[in-house]
Design a protein around this motif. Structure first.
Motif, PDB file in Angstrom:
ATOM      1  N   LEU A   1       0.351  -1.284   0.044  1.00  0.00           N
ATOM      2  CA  LEU A   1      -0.108   0.325   0.264  1.00  0.00           C
ATOM      3  C   LEU A   1       0.957   1.452  -0.347  1.00  0.00           C
ATOM      4  O   LEU A   1       1.384   1.122   0.863  1.00  0.00           O
ATOM      5  CB  LEU A   1      -0.495  -0.233   1.490  1.00  0.00           C
ATOM      6  N   LEU A   2       0.792   2.007  -0.880  1.00  0.00           N
ATOM      7  CA  LEU A   2       1.653   3.151  -1.094  1.00  0.00           C
ATOM      8  C   LEU A   2       0.539   4.435  -0.590  1.00  0.00           C
ATOM      9  O   LEU A   2      -0.805   5.049  -1.371  1.00  0.00           O
ATOM     10  CB  LEU A   2       1.893   3.620  -2.526  1.00  0.00           C
ATOM     11  N   THR A   3       0.936   4.864   0.678  1.00  0.00           N
ATOM     12  CA  THR A   3      -0.187   6.333   0.878  1.00  0.00           C
ATOM     13  C   THR A   3       0.080   7.197   0.475  1.00  0.00           C
ATOM     14  O   THR A   3       1.434   7.362   1.368  1.00  0.00           O
ATOM     15  CB  THR A   3      -0.185   5.726   2.437  1.00  0.00           C
TER      16      THR A   3
ATOM     17  N   GLU B   1       4.184   8.599 -11.647  1.00  0.00           N
ATOM     18  CA  GLU B   1       5.322   8.087 -12.159  1.00  0.00           C
ATOM     19  C   GLU B   1       6.046   6.588 -11.554  1.00  0.00           C
ATOM     20  O   GLU B   1       6.230   5.927 -12.131  1.00  0.00           O
ATOM     21  CB  GLU B   1       5.851   8.797 -12.908  1.00  0.00           C
ATOM     22  N   TYR B   2       6.242   7.488  -9.925  1.00  0.00           N
ATOM     23  CA  TYR B   2       6.552   6.386  -9.235  1.00  0.00           C
ATOM     24  C   TYR B   2       5.791   4.706  -8.908  1.00  0.00           C
ATOM     25  O   TYR B   2       5.809   3.153  -9.314  1.00  0.00           O
ATOM     26  CB  TYR B   2       6.767   6.424  -8.242  1.00  0.00           C
ATOM     27  N   VAL B   3       4.302   5.141  -9.159  1.00  0.00           N
ATOM     28  CA  VAL B   3       3.356   4.243  -9.219  1.00  0.00           C
ATOM     29  C   VAL B   3       3.550   3.030 -10.171  1.00  0.00           C
ATOM     30  O   VAL B   3       2.584   2.115 -10.069  1.00  0.00           O
ATOM     31  CB  VAL B   3       2.399   4.659  -8.467  1.00  0.00           C
TER      32      VAL B   3
ATOM     33  N   VAL C   1      -0.894  -0.677  -4.883  1.00  0.00           N
ATOM     34  CA  VAL C   1      -2.228  -0.044  -4.035  1.00  0.00           C
ATOM     35  C   VAL C   1      -2.170   1.478  -3.426  1.00  0.00           C
ATOM     36  O   VAL C   1      -1.396   1.712  -2.722  1.00  0.00           O
ATOM     37  CB  VAL C   1      -3.675  -0.742  -3.080  1.00  0.00           C
ATOM     38  N   LEU C   2      -2.741   2.311  -4.795  1.00  0.00           N
ATOM     39  CA  LEU C   2      -1.913   3.835  -4.058  1.00  0.00           C
ATOM     40  C   LEU C   2      -3.390   3.954  -3.531  1.00  0.00           C
ATOM     41  O   LEU C   2      -4.496   4.408  -3.945  1.00  0.00           O
ATOM     42  CB  LEU C   2      -2.044   4.218  -6.021  1.00  0.00           C
ATOM     43  N   PHE C   3      -3.418   5.166  -2.514  1.00  0.00           N
ATOM     44  CA  PHE C   3      -4.168   5.588  -1.282  1.00  0.00           C
ATOM     45  C   PHE C   3      -3.880   7.133  -1.040  1.00  0.00           C
ATOM     46  O   PHE C   3      -2.911   7.129  -0.649  1.00  0.00           O
ATOM     47  CB  PHE C   3      -4.186   4.444  -0.230  1.00  0.00           C
TER      48      PHE C   3
ATOM     49  N   THR D   1      -3.842   0.418 -13.030  1.00  0.00           N
ATOM     50  CA  THR D   1      -3.199   0.736 -11.685  1.00  0.00           C
ATOM     51  C   THR D   1      -4.388   1.020 -10.673  1.00  0.00           C
ATOM     52  O   THR D   1      -5.555   2.357 -10.851  1.00  0.00           O
ATOM     53  CB  THR D   1      -2.769   1.671 -12.364  1.00  0.00           C
ATOM     54  N   ILE D   2      -4.103   0.534  -9.345  1.00  0.00           N
ATOM     55  CA  ILE D   2      -5.521   0.490  -8.842  1.00  0.00           C
ATOM     56  C   ILE D   2      -5.292   1.788  -7.297  1.00  0.00           C
ATOM     57  O   ILE D   2      -3.889   1.853  -7.169  1.00  0.00           O
ATOM     58  CB  ILE D   2      -5.293  -1.112  -7.380  1.00  0.00           C
ATOM     59  N   VAL D   3      -6.043   2.762  -7.946  1.00  0.00           N
ATOM     60  CA  VAL D   3      -6.402   3.800  -6.696  1.00  0.00           C
ATOM     61  C   VAL D   3      -7.034   3.541  -6.302  1.00  0.00           C
ATOM     62  O   VAL D   3      -8.600   3.584  -6.472  1.00  0.00           O
ATOM     63  CB  VAL D   3      -6.604   4.823  -8.211  1.00  0.00           C
ATOM     64  N   VAL D   4      -6.846   3.934  -5.007  1.00  0.00           N
ATOM     65  CA  VAL D   4      -8.378   4.799  -3.728  1.00  0.00           C
ATOM     66  C   VAL D   4      -8.212   6.031  -2.766  1.00  0.00           C
ATOM     67  O   VAL D   4      -6.702   5.788  -2.819  1.00  0.00           O
ATOM     68  CB  VAL D   4      -7.696   3.423  -2.756  1.00  0.00           C
ATOM     69  N   ALA D   5      -9.265   6.404  -3.052  1.00  0.00           N
ATOM     70  CA  ALA D   5      -8.819   7.535  -2.581  1.00  0.00           C
ATOM     71  C   ALA D   5      -9.866   8.194  -1.644  1.00  0.00           C
ATOM     72  O   ALA D   5     -10.538   7.049  -1.547  1.00  0.00           O
ATOM     73  CB  ALA D   5      -9.314   8.509  -4.074  1.00  0.00           C
ATOM     74  N   ALA D   6      -9.542   9.154  -0.826  1.00  0.00           N
ATOM     75  CA  ALA D   6     -10.308   8.954   0.291  1.00  0.00           C
ATOM     76  C   ALA D   6     -10.073  10.750   1.299  1.00  0.00           C
ATOM     77  O   ALA D   6      -9.896  11.554   1.031  1.00  0.00           O
ATOM     78  CB  ALA D   6      -9.928   8.632   1.931  1.00  0.00           C
TER      79      ALA D   6
END
Length: 389
Positions: A159-161, A184-186, A192-194, A232-237
């Motif tokens: 998990l990359l927060t 670019e890193y992700v 999973v980019l959070f 690419t999996i992106v979760v935003a909160a």
């Protein structure tokens, strides 16, 4: 019946990412996704194929070979040049280590997103795929961060927060540069980019506080999301979904509100979190009723505080009155009721729930006489008189 693309190439997503890395002369990206491919092959029982992939990776230069483990993230995290701080935090949630407590309807929607990730190749072959982007929003403490951790754990991905407020820089153009570096890193590794505190970046354009730089940030965010691979999996909160730009909403096919827990979920939370510290004298229906309007995070904190009190007292179970006391005082904080003294606490609890907090019970909890409690609450000390009769 002809075979679909995914039956012929069941791991097409990883293969395409490996090709992308090769075409970009990005050996780290190619190696990261080759490592993920090997892991998936092994999980499916194709150990010989997984071994062949890993053997090829082992022949690569040392710096590249270290990337073959898809669960590891190499150094070189994006850095804000102004603060010199990393803009991404890396964690590795374990499967089953994160417990998710959500209303049944919300839980179903989150699992639908998870299945969309798992069956992305099959969906894409049938032209039914959507970008793997989930927006979760609701009041603080409703489980947004926990949900992101659970998704990463279930997918066995790091998990990359990104706390989006940390990307904001006072330097002109630096915020957009920070964004570009993160995306670019992700893109180069399975993860999973959070995007936490998402409204810090995606606030609606044209509001009264809007300035040119903030407009450019929103535009940059939109551009980076559009440039990101759809798988690419992106979760935003966000705690403030009403602030998000309408164009941001359109980039997230999955949008899930996280409400405060309902009666049944509150009852489940109290039982699960108390565990072996529960008491047979505890009325869980009353507890769920009286805790209406509070978050799961606050319930967890109340339970932790009550367990600590029990341990200090050498008890094996919580004192039900102590638990209700902590709940009542927490509700006072939520309602912004100031209780600077123990006397104020006693009066508040007595007013809040008379059946639980009798004069005698308040006397026991606060280690003062019933007469003193009676004087504080300005009530007759009938209980003390009955105790002496």
């Amino acid at each position: 019946m002809s075979k679909t693309d995914t039956q012929v190439f069941p791991h097409l997503s990883e293969i395409l990412k490996i090709i992308d890395g090769a075409l970009r002369a990005n050996s780290s990206m190619a190696a990261n996704y080759a490592g993920l491919l090997a892991d998936k092959l092994e999980q499916e029982g194709n150990r010989e194929q997984a071994l062949r992939v890993r053997e090829r990776l082992a022949r690569a230069p040392t710096g590249i070979a270290h990337a073959q483990d898809a669960g590891r993230i190499s150094t070189g995290l994006p850095i804000d040049t102004e603060s010199r701080m990393h803009t991404v935090d890396v964690s590795h949630p374990m499967v089953d280590a994160v417990k998710l407590y959500l209303p049944s309807g919300v839980d179903s929607r989150i699992r639908e997103f998870l299945n969309t990730v798992r069956y992305y190749d099959a969906l894409q072959a049938s032209e039914a795929a959507s970008p793997l982007r989930l927006l979760i929003y609701g009041a603080p403490g409703t489980g947004k961060t926990q949900t992101a951790r659970w998704i990463a754990g279930e997918l066995k991905l790091p998990l990359l927060t990104v706390r989006c407020d940390t990307l904001i820089s006072s330097l002109l153009g630096q915020t957009s540069k920070n964004l570009r570096q993160v995306f670019e890193y992700v893109e180069q590794r399975p993860c999973v980019l959070f995007l936490d505190e998402f409204d810090a970046l995606g606030s609606a354009r044209g509001n009264e506080r809007d300035v040119g730089e903030l407009q450019r940030v929103v535009i940059s965010l939109l551009q980076n999301l559009d440039a990101l691979s759809e798988n690419t999996i992106v979760v935003a909160a966000s705690n403030h979904d009403q602030l998000l730009d309408s164009a941001i909403w359109r980039r997230f096919p999955f949008r899930v509100p996280l409400p405060l827990p309902d009666f049944q979920l509150r009852k489940e939370l109290w039982k699960e979190m108390l565990g072996k510290f529960s008491s047979s004298a505890l009325d869980f229906d009353l507890l769920a009723e009286k805790s209406e309007g509070i978050s799961g995070a606050l319930i967890e904190q109340i339970v932790l505080d009550s367990k600590r009190t029990a341990i200090f007292a050498g008890a094996t179970a919580i004192d039900p009155a102590e638990l209700f006391k902590r709940l009542g005082l927490s509700l006072a904080l939520v309602q912004r009721v100031a209780l600077p003294s123990l006397e104020d606490e006693i009066c508040w609890l007595r007013k809040w729930e008379r059946k639980i907090f009798s004069l005698r019970e308040l006397s026991r909890l606060y280690s003062i006489s019933i007469r003193k409690v009676s004087q504080l609450t300005k009530e007759e000390d009938g209980e003390e008189k009955r105790g002496h009769s």
